[in-house]
Design an enzyme around this catalytic site. Structure first.
Site, PDB file in Angstrom:
ATOM      1  N   ARG A  28      -5.460  -3.765 -28.747  1.00  0.00           N
ATOM      2  CA  ARG A  28      -6.412  -4.745 -28.412  1.00  0.00           C
ATOM      3  C   ARG A  28      -7.147  -4.566 -27.009  1.00  0.00           C
ATOM      4  NH1 ARG A  28      -4.143  -8.507 -31.485  1.00  0.00           N
ATOM      5  NH2 ARG A  28      -1.995  -8.328 -31.885  1.00  0.00           N
ATOM      6  N   VAL A  95     -17.471   3.396 -22.524  1.00  0.00           N
ATOM      7  CA  VAL A  95     -16.383   4.603 -22.610  1.00  0.00           C
ATOM      8  C   VAL A  95     -16.926   5.639 -23.452  1.00  0.00           C
ATOM      9  CG1 VAL A  95     -13.850   5.132 -23.178  1.00  0.00           C
ATOM     10  CG2 VAL A  95     -14.659   2.918 -22.053  1.00  0.00           C
ATOM     11  N   HIS A  99     -15.773   4.534 -30.481  1.00  0.00           N
ATOM     12  CA  HIS A  99     -14.786   3.570 -30.690  1.00  0.00           C
ATOM     13  C   HIS A  99     -15.526   2.286 -31.584  1.00  0.00           C
ATOM     14  CE1 HIS A  99     -16.338   2.673 -26.759  1.00  0.00           C
ATOM     15  NE2 HIS A  99     -16.295   1.547 -27.049  1.00  0.00           N
TER      16      HIS A  99
END
Length: 113
Positions: A28, A95, A99
């Protein structure tokens, strides 16, 4: 230099893990943008989509398949969900370990906002 995602994979930083297999980890988001906001990351570090090469199709495919399976398992696949991958600064990537964001639990608008 290790990213926060590398540290989560190594279990050096805690995360609310919702899915894991040998290739993918999902957890999460700590700053959710929807009632359901889960990040799916490959366990192999790849900084950006631009860094994928020939033969890396499975990396992104595994992320997408894991996200779809999670949506089905959690019961919101039929209502709908959004998946997003950002690339580099102007694309919103913060980041530098690729992802996939899965967002669900409310109607999604376009453009986002």
């Amino acid at each position: 230099m290790a990213t926060i995602f590398d540290k989560i994979i190594a279990r050096e930083i805690p995360a609310d893990v919702v899915f894991e297999d040998e290739h993918v980890l999902a957890f999460r988001d700590i700053h959710p943008q929807a009632p359901v906001h889960v990040l799916f990351i490959p366990k192999r570090a790849v900084p950006t989509l631009n860094d994928l090469g020939a033969g890396d199709e499975l990396v992104v495919g595994r992320l997408a398949m894991a996200a779809a399976a999670y949506a089905k398992r959690e019961g919101f696949a039929e209502d709908g969900y959004r998946v997003v991958m950002n690339c580099n600064g102007d694309g919103g990537q913060t980041v530098f370990h690729i992802h996939l964001h899965l967002l669900a639990g409310r109607p999604m608008a376009w453009p986002p906002g």
